[in-house]
Each structure stands twice: as C-alpha cells, then as structure tokens.
Design a protein around this motif. Structure first.
Motif, PDB file in Angstrom:
ATOM      1  N   LYS A   1      -7.964  -4.312  -5.350  1.00  0.00           N
ATOM      2  CA  LYS A   1      -6.512  -4.166  -5.288  1.00  0.00           C
ATOM      3  C   LYS A   1      -6.120  -3.487  -3.983  1.00  0.00           C
ATOM      4  O   LYS A   1      -6.915  -2.789  -3.359  1.00  0.00           O
ATOM      5  CB  LYS A   1      -6.027  -3.341  -6.478  1.00  0.00           C
TER       6      LYS A   1
ATOM      7  N   LYS B   1      -8.326  -7.715  -8.115  1.00  0.00           N
ATOM      8  CA  LYS B   1      -7.069  -8.448  -8.249  1.00  0.00           C
ATOM      9  C   LYS B   1      -7.249  -9.560  -9.273  1.00  0.00           C
ATOM     10  O   LYS B   1      -8.330 -10.127  -9.415  1.00  0.00           O
ATOM     11  CB  LYS B   1      -6.664  -9.065  -6.910  1.00  0.00           C
TER      12      LYS B   1
ATOM     13  N   GLN C   1      -2.827 -13.189  -8.835  1.00  0.00           N
ATOM     14  CA  GLN C   1      -2.519 -12.531  -7.565  1.00  0.00           C
ATOM     15  C   GLN C   1      -3.215 -13.227  -6.403  1.00  0.00           C
ATOM     16  O   GLN C   1      -2.615 -13.433  -5.341  1.00  0.00           O
ATOM     17  CB  GLN C   1      -2.953 -11.065  -7.604  1.00  0.00           C
TER      18      GLN C   1
END
Length: 167
Positions: free
Chosen positions: A25, A109, A113
């Motif tokens: 992330k 992620k 995404q």
C-alpha cells in the motif's frame, strides 16, 4: 552474461521480478524482515527472503526493504507507515507461500486498486498525443505547426527536393 551467475540467477530476470504478487500500500514506507539463518521455524522466512524479497523490491521501488539476520528468536515482518505507526506480522513456522499470501491480504493493495492504477497508467489523455483514437488527428491541428502538405503546399525553401536538387 554476468547477471546469470550466482545462486539461482532466475531471481534477477525481469520476467521473474514482474511476477511478484505483493504490491505494498502507498502508506508503507519501510518493510523489514527479521529472521535467523538457522532453525527449523525460520525456514519459511529464509525462503521468503531468498525468493520473494527481490520481487518486493522491484514492485515497490519507493519502499525501503530491510533484512535483519540473527537478531531475534522468532521471525517477523515489521511494516512502518508514513504516519509513524508500525505493524508486526509473525512468520514463525510458516512456509514462504503462506507468508506471501498473508502479506498480500494485510499490507498489499487489492486487485481492484491494481487494476485501477493500471487503467490510469494506460490512459491516453496526454495532449501531445495525436492520431487515431486521440483528441487530434494530425499535428497540423496544433497552432504554430506547419500545415499538412496535402492541404497547403509547402514553400520551396522548406522542400528537400528543391533544396538539395543538383543544379
């Protein structure tokens, strides 16, 4: 080829590096793995570091990746976030596939995404693009450019066949 030397040189090929599943992330800044080079319960962490850390480094160039060896009795991953928090993930007695699957769920992620980022990267909204499927058909539509020779003939001082013709 010099890059194909050493232990398991497949780890340095572009195809292998692109095959990594873990894209961290955006808020993860530092990813550290603590493990020992001995002990049966550290085997999964050793394999994870050997096989998957190069992929993680390749897929996440903005994240600092640390490996700390022989400093802890049990293997773990610690992720440091940009807001100062950190997360501790236990790797004790797990194999490398379980480790990577768990990390994808916890600090990776989502597939949605990644797909959205891929679509944004491929979008062709750059005003410099022209041709079929773009906002402009030809570069002559941009102000300040030479008009199309099919519409307006070029002046003689711009034509190569006149400039370089034998006299």
């Amino acid at each position: 080829m010099p890059f194909m030397k050493g232990r398991e040189p497949i780890r340095r090929t572009l195809k292998y590096l692109n095959a990594g599943k873990l894209v961290l992330k955006d808020k993860v800044r530092i990813f550290s793995v603590n493990y020992n080079t001995y002990g049966a319960h550290h085997a999964g962490a050793r394999d994870f570091v050997f096989w998957n850390i190069p992929q993680i480094q390749f897929k996440n160039p903005e994240v600092q990746v640390l490996t700390l060896k022989n400093m802890t009795p049990s293997p773990f991953v610690r992720c440091y976030f940009d807001d100062g928090r950190d997360m501790l993930i236990d790797l004790d007695s797990r194999n490398r596939n379980d480790i990577i699957d768990h990390l994808v769920k916890v600090v990776g992620k989502t597939r949605e995404q990644l797909d959205a980022e891929e679509r944004l990267k491929e979008s062709k909204d750059n005003p410099a693009n022209f041709g079929y499927g773009c906002g402009r058909h030809c570069i002559c539509e941009i102000p300040g450019q030479v008009p199309c020779p099919g519409t307006v003939p070029l002046p003689d001082h711009m034509r190569g066949k006149i400039l370089f013709a034998p006299k």
